[in-house]
Design a protein around this motif. Structure first.
Motif, short mmCIF file in Angstrom:
data_model
loop_
_atom_site.label_atom_id
_atom_site.label_comp_id
_atom_site.label_asym_id
_atom_site.label_seq_id
_atom_site.Cartn_x
_atom_site.Cartn_y
_atom_site.Cartn_z
N VAL A 109 11.18 10.19 -126.25
CA VAL A 109 11.66 10.09 -127.64
C VAL A 109 12.45 11.33 -128.04
O VAL A 109 13.50 11.22 -128.70
CB VAL A 109 10.46 9.88 -128.59
N THR A 110 11.97 12.50 -127.64
CA THR A 110 12.59 13.74 -128.11
C THR A 110 13.72 14.24 -127.22
O THR A 110 14.59 14.99 -127.68
CB THR A 110 11.54 14.86 -128.22
N LEU A 111 13.74 13.83 -125.95
CA LEU A 111 14.72 14.40 -125.03
C LEU A 111 15.51 13.35 -124.25
O LEU A 111 16.75 13.32 -124.32
CB LEU A 111 14.00 15.33 -124.04
N ILE A 112 14.82 12.50 -123.51
CA ILE A 112 15.48 11.64 -122.53
C ILE A 112 16.43 10.64 -123.20
O ILE A 112 17.55 10.41 -122.70
CB ILE A 112 14.45 10.88 -121.69
N ARG A 113 16.05 10.05 -124.32
CA ARG A 113 16.91 9.03 -124.92
C ARG A 113 18.23 9.58 -125.43
O ARG A 113 19.17 8.82 -125.70
CB ARG A 113 16.17 8.31 -126.05
N ARG A 114 18.31 10.89 -125.55
CA ARG A 114 19.56 11.49 -126.00
C ARG A 114 20.56 11.71 -124.86
O ARG A 114 21.72 12.04 -125.12
CB ARG A 114 19.26 12.84 -126.68
N ILE A 115 20.09 11.54 -123.62
CA ILE A 115 20.95 11.87 -122.49
C ILE A 115 21.08 10.71 -121.49
O ILE A 115 21.43 10.92 -120.34
CB ILE A 115 20.45 13.13 -121.76
N PHE A 164 9.03 4.78 -119.52
CA PHE A 164 8.90 6.21 -119.21
C PHE A 164 7.45 6.65 -119.32
O PHE A 164 6.97 7.44 -118.49
CB PHE A 164 9.77 7.04 -120.15
N ALA A 165 6.74 6.14 -120.33
CA ALA A 165 5.33 6.50 -120.49
C ALA A 165 4.50 5.99 -119.31
O ALA A 165 3.60 6.70 -118.83
CB ALA A 165 4.79 5.93 -121.81
N ILE A 166 4.79 4.78 -118.84
CA ILE A 166 4.05 4.23 -117.70
C ILE A 166 4.34 5.05 -116.45
O ILE A 166 3.43 5.34 -115.65
CB ILE A 166 4.42 2.75 -117.48
#
Length: 284
Positions: free
Chosen positions: A80-86, A190-192
């Protein structure tokens, strides 16, 4: 005969460890296209969860769901905080997750120091099978790891979430236009993947020292498994882990661990070259 049986068991144990460590990386890398260089730190944090559970006097088996929950929640927060932005920016993903790996190691060092910790073997002793005494816990690790890998891969190939993730991978824009909630699917996948790494860490914790750099030992092998097994292919993690485990066990028998690592890397290069040649031939 006894030597061959023991080496076969060692190879099966290596297969199980490689498969479960690579599982989360395969989900994130193979299905989502993100190169997560912090995956080893997820394994390391899972091992620390196992240590905390054991140090609290609780059963080691409670560490498996605890590690899945803690590292899975961390993975969701990272997405949520990092990966979805890139997404669609592989260079930034490499740099960002490399930086994340350093941050996670430093955070663990601040919390637990650099001291080596140990997790007690929950099932001490050895069991005789095929005329060979072999550690009982390693038998259980093999079974648990392979069950977790098979169940997770089956869920991703048969469940609604798996179909949704594969639709997003195939064409993100089309999936969004069809009403698929891509953000929810991404964070769940990603959580899994992170949770699987946490379980791997909890499983391998009794096999050696738990310390901040523990995850660095597992990341190269996990990437090699994903490369050899195929990017996002069904059961590719198990296939890649089986091939690498057989190769490394054989090379170690005749040479040493360094030669086994070189052979594994050479195999990965050959596989990549073969796929590149196949693609070029198909396009010609």
């Amino acid at each position: 005969m006894e030597t061959l049986t023991r080496e076969a068991l060692n190879g099966l144990g290596l297969l199980a460890i490689l498969a479960i460590v690579a599982l989360g990386l395969g989900i994130v890398f193979g299905l989502m296209g993100v190169i997560n260089l912090a995956h080893g730190e997820f394994v390391m944090i899972g091992a620390y969860v196992a240590w905390v559970v054991g140090d609290s006097g609780l059963s080691h088996w409670l560490a498996l769901p605890a590690a899945a929950a803690v590292v899975g929640a961390l993975g969701a927060a990272v997405e949520v905080t990092l990966i979805r932005r890139i997404y669609r920016q592989p260079e930034l993903a490499i740099l960002a997750t490399f930086g994340l790996s350093i941050v996670l190691r430093q955070a663990v060092e601040l919390l637990f120091t650099k001291d080596f910790r140990s997790v007690a073997n929950p099932v001490p002793g050895a069991t005789e099978a095929f005329g060979v005494l072999y550690p009982t816990y390693r038998y259980l690790l093999i079974v648990i790891a392979l069950v977790v890998v098979a169940a997770t891969l089956a869920a991703f190939t048969r469940s609604r979430l798996g179909l949704t993730v594969r639709a997003i991978v195939a064409d993100r824009d089309l999936a969004e236009s069809a009403g698929i909630r891509t953000r929810v699917a991404n964070v769940a996948a990603f959580a899994i993947g992170a949770a699987a790494a946490g379980v791997a860490g909890a499983l391998v914790a009794p096999l050696g020292a738990v310390e901040p750099n523990l995850g660095l030992a597992y990341l190269p092998g996990a990437f090699l498994v994903v490369i050899v097994g195929g990017f996002g292919r069904r059961w590719g993690v198990l296939t890649g882990a089986a091939i690498l485990a057989a190769l490394q066990t054989t090379v170690i028998h005749w040479f040493d661990t360094v030669a086994a690592q070189i052979a594994s890397l050479a195999l990965a290069v050959l596989v990549l070259q073969f796929r590149r040649t196949s693609v070029q031939g198909a396009d010609a």
